[in-house]
Design a protein around this motif. Sequence first.
Motif, short mmCIF file in Angstrom:
data_model
loop_
_atom_site.label_atom_id
_atom_site.label_comp_id
_atom_site.label_asym_id
_atom_site.label_seq_id
_atom_site.Cartn_x
_atom_site.Cartn_y
_atom_site.Cartn_z
N ALA A 26 1.60 1.50 0.65
CA ALA A 26 0.99 1.04 -0.60
C ALA A 26 -0.53 1.12 -0.47
CB ALA A 26 1.41 -0.40 -0.89
N ASN A 241 4.52 -3.84 1.67
CA ASN A 241 4.83 -2.80 0.69
C ASN A 241 5.54 -3.39 -0.52
OD1 ASN A 241 3.72 -0.70 2.15
ND2 ASN A 241 5.63 -0.17 3.17
N THR A 242 6.48 -4.31 -0.26
CA THR A 242 7.18 -4.98 -1.36
C THR A 242 6.23 -5.91 -2.11
OG1 THR A 242 9.22 -4.92 -0.06
CG2 THR A 242 9.17 -6.41 -1.94
N ALA A 245 4.10 -3.99 -4.54
CA ALA A 245 4.80 -3.70 -5.80
C ALA A 245 4.83 -4.93 -6.70
CB ALA A 245 6.23 -3.23 -5.50
N LYS A 248 1.43 -5.32 -8.32
CA LYS A 248 1.26 -4.30 -9.36
C LYS A 248 2.01 -4.68 -10.63
CE LYS A 248 1.75 0.66 -10.16
NZ LYS A 248 2.18 1.95 -9.57
N TYR A 253 8.90 -10.51 -5.66
CA TYR A 253 10.13 -9.83 -5.26
C TYR A 253 10.77 -10.43 -4.00
CZ TYR A 253 8.86 -6.13 -8.52
OH TYR A 253 8.53 -5.41 -9.66
#
Length: 384
Positions: A26, A241-242, A245, A248, A253
């Motif tokens: 990311a 990385n999660t 997201a 963004k 999550y």
Amino acid sequence: MVLKWSKAGIVISALALSACSFTEEALWPSLTGEETTQDAAASAEAAQNVAATQIQGQPELGSTNFEPAPVTPGEATGTFVGKKVQAMRGELAQLIEQIRIHNNELQDLRGQTIQDSQRYHGTVAAINARLQVGTTPGNPILVQQFNSSLSDLDRLSSDIAQMNSLAQKVEKDSSMSSYMLESVQATFGISGAVDEDHRQLAILQDEVNQTVILIQRLLSEVAEDVRRQTNYVAAERANLNTLAAGVKAGEIYGTSLSNRMSGANTGITSTVTRPNFQRTAQPTNRRPLVVIRFDRSKVNYQQAIYTTVKQVLDRRPDAVFDLVAITPSQLSPGQQAIGTTQARRQAEQVLRSLTEMGLPPSRVALSASTSASAQTNEVHLYLR
């Protein structure tokens, strides 16, 4: 088909396996902006939550303080053996001083790692707290905090690198202590000694033995810290990385699915413990993937074992391995005891190499055995 690398003392079972890999990262711009009243309230709430709860997920570091005992002084006897004992006593004192320095470095590194981990978890907790109450997609404040969390995790990676460097220094101490033990034992056979020389030699031998054990415990605990932190940082990078997201999208999550799937697919947990050797009989129904023969001081096995394990994982991502320390069974009981200890160290060395290459230690089970066909210490790698 069997491929031999005689120079490295390695035998490898050839595998015809396909390979594929991918990497996803990311990337976020570094942004700054003013914090709104709502953002400030969420940040304050997150700070309170962090202060009220313990850090979750951070692996525990070792706590042993490796403080060596001083060298017992002795009187000069005037013999050649007596002078040699005095010289070796001075060498042991220098080695003990090195151990003290390396022990202090380890304790400082542990404290630094804890501080860096607390900073990282505080930042991540603040992001998750804001995502949990809801926010706008790509909130620039959260993007800035995310960039800070990346820097915090990089600091933890730097701590691991320093621990690896410390392990290399302790490895040199280990080699020196083994050499000193051999020198002390050989001195007993020199003629022209008086009884006092042998009495002092016996004391020196005991102290060198104690130093060898202390160094091995220090090395094992440093290696354990490195293994735990390496796995932890790798898992946290996947979690980031999660989290990226989530920032963004403006939604929370949770942890990365890859960290959940590893335990579910293999039936094993990601908990890393101190290496525990199980005494087993030599496997007869399996062919080893790799046989590493430690018939010289330096065996270059890394490239061979990396290639083999990579091929296995490309075909079976959930593969689990057995690493077996082999000692020749035809040795005398005393030699076999020494050989078993050395073989276990060599198996731990191979495990450290595999860990540094990215294989989780939870994928490898350590055991020890003897073999009538082995002429020297060996380490066998099996696919379970």
